[in-house]
Design a protein around this motif. Sequence first.
Motif, PDB file in Angstrom:
ATOM      1  N   MET A  45      56.068  39.709  43.549  1.00  0.00           N
ATOM      2  CA  MET A  45      55.381  40.999  43.304  1.00  0.00           C
ATOM      3  C   MET A  45      53.974  40.157  44.056  1.00  0.00           C
ATOM      4  SD  MET A  45      54.208  43.947  41.581  1.00  0.00           S
ATOM      5  CE  MET A  45      53.498  43.929  40.505  1.00  0.00           C
ATOM      6  N   ILE A  46      53.422  40.031  44.981  1.00  0.00           N
ATOM      7  CA  ILE A  46      52.369  40.275  45.979  1.00  0.00           C
ATOM      8  C   ILE A  46      51.001  41.162  45.708  1.00  0.00           C
ATOM      9  CG2 ILE A  46      51.065  38.877  47.556  1.00  0.00           C
ATOM     10  CD1 ILE A  46      52.708  36.507  47.132  1.00  0.00           C
ATOM     11  N   LEU A  47      50.243  41.015  45.049  1.00  0.00           N
ATOM     12  CA  LEU A  47      49.525  41.944  44.947  1.00  0.00           C
ATOM     13  C   LEU A  47      48.131  41.106  45.950  1.00  0.00           C
ATOM     14  CD1 LEU A  47      48.556  42.633  42.068  1.00  0.00           C
ATOM     15  CD2 LEU A  47      49.774  43.988  43.016  1.00  0.00           C
ATOM     16  N   LYS A  48      47.376  41.961  46.836  1.00  0.00           N
ATOM     17  CA  LYS A  48      45.775  42.449  47.061  1.00  0.00           C
ATOM     18  C   LYS A  48      45.465  41.336  46.530  1.00  0.00           C
ATOM     19  CE  LYS A  48      47.620  44.973  51.144  1.00  0.00           C
ATOM     20  NZ  LYS A  48      46.290  46.447  52.324  1.00  0.00           N
ATOM     21  N   ASN A  49      43.758  40.741  47.436  1.00  0.00           N
ATOM     22  CA  ASN A  49      43.121  40.761  46.757  1.00  0.00           C
ATOM     23  C   ASN A  49      42.017  40.805  45.743  1.00  0.00           C
ATOM     24  OD1 ASN A  49      43.430  37.244  46.639  1.00  0.00           O
ATOM     25  ND2 ASN A  49      42.736  37.185  48.348  1.00  0.00           N
ATOM     26  N   THR A  50      41.479  41.771  46.976  1.00  0.00           N
ATOM     27  CA  THR A  50      41.199  44.008  46.443  1.00  0.00           C
ATOM     28  C   THR A  50      41.947  44.416  44.898  1.00  0.00           C
ATOM     29  OG1 THR A  50      42.373  44.436  47.793  1.00  0.00           O
ATOM     30  CG2 THR A  50      40.256  43.877  48.921  1.00  0.00           C
ATOM     31  N   ILE A  93      43.777  42.837  42.577  1.00  0.00           N
ATOM     32  CA  ILE A  93      43.528  42.301  41.542  1.00  0.00           C
ATOM     33  C   ILE A  93      41.816  41.795  41.374  1.00  0.00           C
ATOM     34  CG2 ILE A  93      43.743  39.879  40.788  1.00  0.00           C
ATOM     35  CD1 ILE A  93      46.465  39.273  42.665  1.00  0.00           C
ATOM     36  N   THR A  94      41.393  41.803  42.240  1.00  0.00           N
ATOM     37  CA  THR A  94      39.592  41.954  41.621  1.00  0.00           C
ATOM     38  C   THR A  94      39.553  43.495  41.094  1.00  0.00           C
ATOM     39  OG1 THR A  94      38.977  40.684  43.850  1.00  0.00           O
ATOM     40  CG2 THR A  94      37.746  42.677  42.849  1.00  0.00           C
ATOM     41  N   ARG A  95      39.832  44.468  41.701  1.00  0.00           N
ATOM     42  CA  ARG A  95      39.865  45.814  40.927  1.00  0.00           C
ATOM     43  C   ARG A  95      40.388  45.249  39.865  1.00  0.00           C
ATOM     44  NH1 ARG A  95      41.125  49.262  46.185  1.00  0.00           N
ATOM     45  NH2 ARG A  95      39.067  48.726  47.044  1.00  0.00           N
ATOM     46  N   GLY A  96      41.391  45.233  39.400  1.00  0.00           N
ATOM     47  CA  GLY A  96      41.788  44.740  37.661  1.00  0.00           C
ATOM     48  C   GLY A  96      40.982  44.144  36.957  1.00  0.00           C
ATOM     49  N   ALA A 113      39.057  45.622  33.934  1.00  0.00           N
ATOM     50  CA  ALA A 113      39.250  45.361  32.800  1.00  0.00           C
ATOM     51  C   ALA A 113      37.994  44.823  32.113  1.00  0.00           C
ATOM     52  CB  ALA A 113      40.120  43.964  32.403  1.00  0.00           C
ATOM     53  N   GLY A 114      36.967  44.788  32.597  1.00  0.00           N
ATOM     54  CA  GLY A 114      36.003  44.768  32.284  1.00  0.00           C
ATOM     55  C   GLY A 114      35.609  46.485  31.816  1.00  0.00           C
ATOM     56  N   LEU A 115      35.381  47.295  32.368  1.00  0.00           N
ATOM     57  CA  LEU A 115      34.674  48.579  31.846  1.00  0.00           C
ATOM     58  C   LEU A 115      35.537  49.244  31.130  1.00  0.00           C
ATOM     59  CD1 LEU A 115      34.627  50.366  36.236  1.00  0.00           C
ATOM     60  CD2 LEU A 115      32.810  49.392  34.594  1.00  0.00           C
ATOM     61  N   MET A 116      36.878  49.624  30.719  1.00  0.00           N
ATOM     62  CA  MET A 116      37.734  49.551  29.595  1.00  0.00           C
ATOM     63  C   MET A 116      36.947  48.559  28.890  1.00  0.00           C
ATOM     64  SD  MET A 116      39.888  52.000  30.803  1.00  0.00           S
ATOM     65  CE  MET A 116      40.342  52.039  29.751  1.00  0.00           C
TER      66      MET A 116
END
Length: 136
Positions: free
Chosen positions: A1-6, A8-11, A15-18
Amino acid sequence: MILKNTTITRGFILAGLMNASVLIFSRFFTNSTIPEFDPEVMSNFGLLMILIWGLAYISVARNYDKVKWLVGIFVIEKVIYGYIWINWMLNNSVSDVFEKDVMAGLYYSIYGINDWVFSIFFLWVFVQLAKGKKTV
């Protein structure tokens, strides 16, 4: 599975906001119930360190591909907190926390789930980086 850079960046940002949500649950470190039920891990200092980890995730959100080994460290950190949470849940009663403070009860109910979810996310990113796979 390939995720877009954007994605992953949002992930990483999510994570930081959580992690930063510890400020809400702890009422900016004034909620004494959270440290009371796990003074070793969830002291105000421990809660501050959770916030700092969150800031670290956000700080690499746009450049995660340049810090593969740091992403690996994020995996280890999340697994440790996830393990600590499972151990706490097996040896304590979250309903006791809820009786004393709803926000603390909510925190203890969800923080480990959050850690396990993001440990899987960070592991996936780390494995992709270790394989040298490019994201789009």
